[in-house]
Write a protein that holds these residues in place. Structure first.
Motif, PDB file in Angstrom:
ATOM      1  N   ILE A 272       0.830  -1.206   0.000  1.00  0.00           N
ATOM      2  CA  ILE A 272       0.000   0.000   0.000  1.00  0.00           C
ATOM      3  C   ILE A 272       0.861   1.251   0.000  1.00  0.00           C
ATOM      4  CG2 ILE A 272      -1.630   1.353   1.385  1.00  0.00           C
ATOM      5  CD1 ILE A 272      -2.806  -1.335   2.354  1.00  0.00           C
ATOM      6  N   LEU A 273       1.933   1.217   0.772  1.00  0.00           N
ATOM      7  CA  LEU A 273       2.743   2.422   0.984  1.00  0.00           C
ATOM      8  C   LEU A 273       3.875   2.615  -0.017  1.00  0.00           C
ATOM      9  CD1 LEU A 273       3.017   2.235   4.873  1.00  0.00           C
ATOM     10  CD2 LEU A 273       1.649   3.857   3.555  1.00  0.00           C
ATOM     11  N   PHE A 274       4.320   1.513  -0.675  1.00  0.00           N
ATOM     12  CA  PHE A 274       5.473   1.596  -1.566  1.00  0.00           C
ATOM     13  C   PHE A 274       5.133   1.088  -2.960  1.00  0.00           C
ATOM     14  CE2 PHE A 274       7.254   1.444   2.677  1.00  0.00           C
ATOM     15  CZ  PHE A 274       8.260   2.393   2.630  1.00  0.00           C
ATOM     16  N   GLN A 275       5.886   1.561  -3.943  1.00  0.00           N
ATOM     17  CA  GLN A 275       5.696   1.135  -5.329  1.00  0.00           C
ATOM     18  C   GLN A 275       7.028   0.709  -5.932  1.00  0.00           C
ATOM     19  OE1 GLN A 275       4.127   4.699  -7.077  1.00  0.00           O
ATOM     20  NE2 GLN A 275       6.148   5.621  -7.419  1.00  0.00           N
ATOM     21  N   SER A 276       6.949  -0.236  -6.864  1.00  0.00           N
ATOM     22  CA  SER A 276       8.155  -0.683  -7.559  1.00  0.00           C
ATOM     23  C   SER A 276       8.169  -0.242  -9.018  1.00  0.00           C
ATOM     24  CB  SER A 276       8.268  -2.218  -7.483  1.00  0.00           C
ATOM     25  OG  SER A 276       7.101  -2.829  -7.992  1.00  0.00           O
ATOM     26  N   ASP A 277       7.137   0.471  -9.437  1.00  0.00           N
ATOM     27  CA  ASP A 277       7.067   0.979 -10.807  1.00  0.00           C
ATOM     28  C   ASP A 277       7.593   2.405 -10.875  1.00  0.00           C
ATOM     29  OD1 ASP A 277       5.820  -1.374 -11.646  1.00  0.00           O
ATOM     30  OD2 ASP A 277       3.831  -0.607 -11.104  1.00  0.00           O
ATOM     31  N   GLY A 278       8.091   2.779 -12.052  1.00  0.00           N
ATOM     32  CA  GLY A 278       8.541   4.146 -12.273  1.00  0.00           C
ATOM     33  C   GLY A 278       9.753   4.551 -11.469  1.00  0.00           C
ATOM     34  N   LEU A 279      10.627   3.590 -11.162  1.00  0.00           N
ATOM     35  CA  LEU A 279      11.816   3.899 -10.370  1.00  0.00           C
ATOM     36  C   LEU A 279      12.870   4.601 -11.220  1.00  0.00           C
ATOM     37  CD1 LEU A 279      12.218   0.519  -8.427  1.00  0.00           C
ATOM     38  CD2 LEU A 279      10.958   2.564  -7.735  1.00  0.00           C
ATOM     39  N   PRO A 280      13.723   5.433 -10.607  1.00  0.00           N
ATOM     40  CA  PRO A 280      14.830   6.040 -11.356  1.00  0.00           C
ATOM     41  C   PRO A 280      15.744   4.979 -11.953  1.00  0.00           C
ATOM     42  CG  PRO A 280      14.571   7.077  -9.203  1.00  0.00           C
ATOM     43  CD  PRO A 280      13.681   5.870  -9.196  1.00  0.00           C
ATOM     44  N   LYS A 281      16.397   5.316 -13.044  1.00  0.00           N
ATOM     45  CA  LYS A 281      17.309   4.395 -13.718  1.00  0.00           C
ATOM     46  C   LYS A 281      18.734   4.953 -13.701  1.00  0.00           C
ATOM     47  CE  LYS A 281      13.940   1.643 -15.076  1.00  0.00           C
ATOM     48  NZ  LYS A 281      13.763   0.301 -14.469  1.00  0.00           N
ATOM     49  N   LEU A 282      19.693   4.045 -13.595  1.00  0.00           N
ATOM     50  CA  LEU A 282      21.096   4.425 -13.708  1.00  0.00           C
ATOM     51  C   LEU A 282      21.405   4.663 -15.182  1.00  0.00           C
ATOM     52  CD1 LEU A 282      23.894   4.688 -12.284  1.00  0.00           C
ATOM     53  CD2 LEU A 282      24.235   2.265 -12.779  1.00  0.00           C
ATOM     54  N   THR A 283      21.834   5.871 -15.527  1.00  0.00           N
ATOM     55  CA  THR A 283      22.049   6.223 -16.928  1.00  0.00           C
ATOM     56  C   THR A 283      23.513   6.028 -17.328  1.00  0.00           C
ATOM     57  OG1 THR A 283      22.580   8.550 -16.496  1.00  0.00           O
ATOM     58  CG2 THR A 283      20.232   7.971 -16.701  1.00  0.00           C
ATOM     59  N   HIS A 284      23.764   6.013 -18.646  1.00  0.00           N
ATOM     60  CA  HIS A 284      25.142   5.926 -19.151  1.00  0.00           C
ATOM     61  C   HIS A 284      25.953   7.135 -18.686  1.00  0.00           C
ATOM     62  CE1 HIS A 284      24.583   2.357 -21.536  1.00  0.00           C
ATOM     63  NE2 HIS A 284      23.538   2.887 -22.159  1.00  0.00           N
ATOM     64  N   ASP A 285      25.312   8.295 -18.650  1.00  0.00           N
ATOM     65  CA  ASP A 285      26.009   9.497 -18.195  1.00  0.00           C
ATOM     66  C   ASP A 285      26.393   9.381 -16.728  1.00  0.00           C
ATOM     67  OD1 ASP A 285      26.941  12.235 -18.652  1.00  0.00           O
ATOM     68  OD2 ASP A 285      25.330  12.814 -17.265  1.00  0.00           O
ATOM     69  N   ASP A 286      25.486   8.812 -15.909  1.00  0.00           N
ATOM     70  CA  ASP A 286      25.811   8.567 -14.493  1.00  0.00           C
ATOM     71  C   ASP A 286      27.045   7.672 -14.376  1.00  0.00           C
ATOM     72  OD1 ASP A 286      23.577   9.990 -13.645  1.00  0.00           O
ATOM     73  OD2 ASP A 286      22.314   8.205 -13.456  1.00  0.00           O
ATOM     74  N   ARG A 287      27.059   6.588 -15.162  1.00  0.00           N
ATOM     75  CA  ARG A 287      28.179   5.646 -15.105  1.00  0.00           C
ATOM     76  C   ARG A 287      29.482   6.347 -15.477  1.00  0.00           C
ATOM     77  NH1 ARG A 287      27.315   0.357 -14.090  1.00  0.00           N
ATOM     78  NH2 ARG A 287      29.548   0.120 -14.444  1.00  0.00           N
ATOM     79  N   ASP A 288      29.449   7.136 -16.537  1.00  0.00           N
ATOM     80  CA  ASP A 288      30.663   7.823 -16.978  1.00  0.00           C
ATOM     81  C   ASP A 288      31.193   8.754 -15.899  1.00  0.00           C
ATOM     82  OD1 ASP A 288      30.702   6.556 -19.412  1.00  0.00           O
ATOM     83  OD2 ASP A 288      29.670   8.157 -20.491  1.00  0.00           O
ATOM     84  N   GLN A 289      30.293   9.449 -15.215  1.00  0.00           N
ATOM     85  CA  GLN A 289      30.732  10.375 -14.159  1.00  0.00           C
ATOM     86  C   GLN A 289      31.267   9.620 -12.936  1.00  0.00           C
ATOM     87  OE1 GLN A 289      28.322  14.033 -13.406  1.00  0.00           O
ATOM     88  NE2 GLN A 289      26.834  13.082 -14.783  1.00  0.00           N
ATOM     89  N   MET A 290      30.728   8.448 -12.685  1.00  0.00           N
ATOM     90  CA  MET A 290      31.115   7.699 -11.495  1.00  0.00           C
ATOM     91  C   MET A 290      32.428   6.942 -11.648  1.00  0.00           C
ATOM     92  SD  MET A 290      28.992   8.115  -8.964  1.00  0.00           S
ATOM     93  CE  MET A 290      29.187   6.667  -7.918  1.00  0.00           C
ATOM     94  N   LYS A 291      32.835   6.656 -12.871  1.00  0.00           N
ATOM     95  CA  LYS A 291      34.028   5.840 -13.094  1.00  0.00           C
ATOM     96  C   LYS A 291      35.267   6.409 -12.410  1.00  0.00           C
ATOM     97  CE  LYS A 291      32.603   3.867 -17.532  1.00  0.00           C
ATOM     98  NZ  LYS A 291      32.848   3.888 -19.002  1.00  0.00           N
ATOM     99  N   SER A 292      35.373   7.721 -12.392  1.00  0.00           N
ATOM    100  CA  SER A 292      36.576   8.337 -11.830  1.00  0.00           C
ATOM    101  C   SER A 292      36.746   8.026 -10.345  1.00  0.00           C
ATOM    102  CB  SER A 292      36.546   9.853 -12.038  1.00  0.00           C
ATOM    103  OG  SER A 292      35.433  10.428 -11.368  1.00  0.00           O
ATOM    104  N   TYR A 293      35.649   7.786  -9.645  1.00  0.00           N
ATOM    105  CA  TYR A 293      35.730   7.469  -8.216  1.00  0.00           C
ATOM    106  C   TYR A 293      36.319   6.076  -7.970  1.00  0.00           C
ATOM    107  CZ  TYR A 293      32.591  11.438  -7.255  1.00  0.00           C
ATOM    108  OH  TYR A 293      32.030  12.692  -7.147  1.00  0.00           O
ATOM    109  N   PHE A 294      36.115   5.174  -8.926  1.00  0.00           N
ATOM    110  CA  PHE A 294      36.398   3.766  -8.664  1.00  0.00           C
ATOM    111  C   PHE A 294      37.477   3.128  -9.538  1.00  0.00           C
ATOM    112  CE2 PHE A 294      31.816   4.257  -7.486  1.00  0.00           C
ATOM    113  CZ  PHE A 294      31.959   4.022  -6.129  1.00  0.00           C
ATOM    114  N   GLU A 295      37.881   3.770 -10.605  1.00  0.00           N
ATOM    115  CA  GLU A 295      38.750   3.108 -11.596  1.00  0.00           C
ATOM    116  C   GLU A 295      40.038   2.567 -10.990  1.00  0.00           C
ATOM    117  OE1 GLU A 295      40.185   3.657 -16.203  1.00  0.00           O
ATOM    118  OE2 GLU A 295      39.355   5.368 -15.126  1.00  0.00           O
TER     119      GLU A 295
END
Length: 312
Positions: free
Chosen positions: A270-293
């Motif tokens: 009743i209180l939570f939904q699993s539809d319409g969740l945010p997605k991890l984008t290619h741009d997000d991945r590209d920006q995050m690589k520098s933290y972990f490479e």
């Protein structure tokens, strides 16, 4: 008192809740009723948490231990050995006695503390693509209030900008995914035969092979696992204001005590939904690589495994 001889130490958001549920069903395994007691990461203590985090996870351990049958609880931060050992008071003749505290991987002292506590213990580490792990972590935090909601990358930048870093003080989206030093501490503390490092991708994409290796390491008979049964999946509040009020009044903790498992699941639907969740984008991945490479490159050498897919 019985001492645990199995520690699944993380990583956070890498399938540990599912492993806990699977192990709970195994006749040769006793798992702590508190999934994450965090006793042996003695550098993670509630007095150092932010006020909001401490309030969210506080509970009275003395009242809890008075129960005839200890109820299931997800997370705690137990500070005294006598309280910790009470979690295993109902062990009968199970071969493995275990717990799963994801703070043990991040903790700088847990590996040595576990070794001092039981140097023959089995250690399991499950590692997930650190970018996906951070995104899943942020998605989980969206259920609460103390989180940047505008975007994933804004949340990362806000968390990285905080000066007072530590478990219970900021979200550690990046820090929890810097696995090289975290994993190395266990490989240096324990004999190689006592440590199993696995990948979340294997659990997700080839569960049959994952559990074959997992049960072989634990030296217990394999049991049938339903890999389609998911636990702790991402869901967002349908009514953020209502969820905020429930959290502030601690009505969710009251519901844990009063309602059946089926009733609690209905309330979540009743209180939570699993539809319409945010997605991890290619741009997000590209920006995050520098933290972990750099960390991923060192981890590959440490484990002798190809982790290049994490930098795709």
């Amino acid at each position: 008192m019985i001492k645990p001889n199995l520690f699944i130490v993380g990583a956070a958001k890498a399938g540990t809740t599912s492993l806990y549920q699977y192990l709970m069903q195994h006749p040769d395994v006793f798992m702590s009723p508190i999934k994450e007691p965090h006793y042996l990461c003695k550098d993670i203590r509630s007095k150092e948490f932010s006020k909001s985090y401490r309030k969210s996870y506080y509970f009275d351990i003395n009242e809890y231990l008075k129960q005839n049958s200890l109820s299931k609880k997800h997370i705690a931060f137990i500070e005294h050995e006598e309280d910790y050992l009470q979690l295993f008071r109902d062990v009968k003749n199970e071969k493995l006695v275990g717990e799963i505290s994801t703070g043990y991987l991040y903790s700088q002292c847990a590996a040595k503390e576990i070794y001092k506590f039981n140097n023959k213990a089995k250690i399991v580490i499950v590692l997930r693509d650190p970018i996906e792990r951070a995104f899943s972590h942020w998605m989980m935090d969206l259920r609460g209030n103390d989180v940047c909601r505008s975007s994933f990358m804004d949340a990362i930048k806000e968390d990285q900008a905080k000066m007072d870093k530590g478990w219970g003080r900021n979200h550690l989206y990046v820090e929890l995914g810097l696995y090289y030093e975290q994993t190395k501490r266990y490989l240096e503390s324990f004999q190689k035969k006592h440590v199993l490092v696995m990948l979340y991708d294997e659990l997700k994409n080839d569960p049959e092979s994952f559990f074959h290796e997992f049960f072989a390491f634990l030296e217990i008979k394999p049991v049938n696992i339903d890999p389609d049964k998911r636990y702790n999946e991402a869901r967002l509040p349908k009514y953020p204001l209502v969820n905020s009020i429930i959290g502030k009044l601690k009505l969710n903790q009251l519901a844990e005590k009063l309602f059946s498992k089926e009733s609690k699941e209905k309330m979540k639907n009743i209180l939570f939904q699993s539809d319409g969740l945010p997605k991890l984008t290619h741009d997000d991945r590209d920006q995050m690589k520098s933290y972990f490479e750099d960390d991923i490159q060192r981890l590959q050498i440490l484990l002798g495994r190809d982790l290049s897919a994490w930098l795709r």
